[in-house]
Design an enzyme around this catalytic site. Structure first.
Site, mmCIF file in Angstrom:
data_model
loop_
_atom_site.group_PDB
_atom_site.id
_atom_site.type_symbol
_atom_site.label_atom_id
_atom_site.label_comp_id
_atom_site.label_asym_id
_atom_site.label_seq_id
_atom_site.Cartn_x
_atom_site.Cartn_y
_atom_site.Cartn_z
ATOM 1 C CB THR A 180 -0.875 0.072 1.273
ATOM 2 O OG1 THR A 180 -0.024 -0.004 2.419
ATOM 3 C CG2 THR A 180 -1.880 -1.049 1.341
ATOM 4 C CG ASP A 211 -5.653 -2.655 6.148
ATOM 5 O OD1 ASP A 211 -5.255 -3.358 5.195
ATOM 6 O OD2 ASP A 211 -4.928 -1.834 6.724
ATOM 7 C CB THR A 230 1.556 -0.823 4.874
ATOM 8 O OG1 THR A 230 2.093 -1.803 3.968
ATOM 9 C CG2 THR A 230 2.642 -0.374 5.835
#
Length: 327
Positions: A180, A211, A230
């Site tokens: 991410t 998430d 992350t």
């Protein structure tokens, strides 16, 4: 702390789970340069007196445009050979938030998440509806081929072969769902914001969402704390990780570094997950916990110089509150 004397701070990440053996010198240099560009782009907004949301958006747009990261241009492929993008952004001052998930044509997902925050009455939009909203508000769309990179395509082919052979994924990023980009910012008014953007996980199926776009799980900000995570998203969701860190700071008055470490390095591993996070409080304290070999990360504060690190043994001494805020 007087808000009139707050010196802006920006912290970013480009994903945890970095393995030395998988990163050649050329790619490492490219990644470090991109992190520095993102820091300078976001910090320029903050130094100009713009709100924390602008610093976060500017920094993440740079990382989304760089193919070295699993977001935007460098997004991984799903099991079906598509790119599905998720993003979220949150304003700590107002607790307003915007998020999008499962889009295929949005060039910069963080811009669409920002538009959801500012131009809709909703918090999260998904799939075709999110893209219809993007067209209405003028967020740029591209042909899905824009997101294809050969490296990510080959990652998928390797994962599909392992699926057929019935063996576990050997690539750490694929096996542990890393990848991410995120940013947290403190602006000159003393306000915080957080944002996260991702291409999800290689070989994911059934419209899985992690998430990153879930407010409180991978992304959260309030008046005292901002967090972007992350790692293995399923565990961050179950721990409500970003919110859990900020609640320790806001309600229990736990120091930021300890609060972040308790969630990232204790709670999540205890459940079987791993990863990292970046966190920032209203006094300019920075926390960068991770429990993997490395995490792309960087910060910029009062000295105006971008500081970048990748591995667990890289120099990693963020500025103290006294260095990064005016009091």
């Amino acid at each position: 702390m007087s808000h009139a004397t707050t010196t802006p701070v920006l912290v970013i990440h480009g994903g945890a789970g970095v393995m030395r053996r998988d990163l050649n010198p050329a790619r490492e240099n490219e990644a470090r340069a991109a992190l520095a560009r993102a820091l300078l782009s976001g910090y320029a907004q903050l130094k100009a007196g713009k709100p924390a949301l602008d610093g976060v958006t500017a920094a993440l747009s740079v990382l989304e445009d760089d193919p070295n990261f699993n977001a935007g241009k460098g997004a991984v492929f799903t099991h079906d050979g598509r790119n599905e993008l998720d993003a979220a952004i949150m304003d700590g001052n107002t607790l307003r938030a915007g998020a999008i998930a499962g889009v295929h044509r949005v060039k910069n997902p963080i811009l669409l998440a920002r538009a959801v925050l500012e131009k809709s009455q909703h918090v999260m939009l998904v799939g075709d509806g999110a893209e219809a909203f993007a067209r209405e508000v003028g967020v740029p769309l591209v042909d899905p081929s824009y997101f294809r990179t050969e490296q990510r395509w080959q990652q998928l082919q390797k994962a599909l072969k392992e699926d057929r052979d019935g063996v576990p994924h050997s690539d750490v990023e694929t096996a542990r769902h890393f990848g991410t980009v995120g940013a947290v910012a403190l602006d000159a008014q003393g306000h915080l914001a957080a944002g996260t953007s991702t291409g999800g996980m290689t070989d994911k199926r059934w419209g899985r969402v992690g998430d990153s776009p879930i407010i409180g799980a991978g992304t959260y900000a309030n008046a005292d704390c901002a967090v972007s995570g992350t790692g293995w998203g399923e565990f961050y969701i179950r721990a409500v990780a970003a919110h859990a860190i900020c609640m320790r700071v806001s309600l229990m008055h736990v120091p930021l570094e300890r609060a972040a470490a308790e969630v990232i390095n204790q709670e999540i591993p205890a459940m079987g997950g791993n990863g990292g996070a970046i966190a920032l409080d209203a006094k300019g304290h920075i926390a960068l916990p991770f429990n993997t070999d490395g995490m792309y990360r960087g910060w910029i504060g009062g000295d105006g110089v971008p500081h970048v690190a990748i591995y667990d043994d890289d120099p990693d001494t963020p500025p103290s509150a006294s260095d990064s805020s005016g009091g």
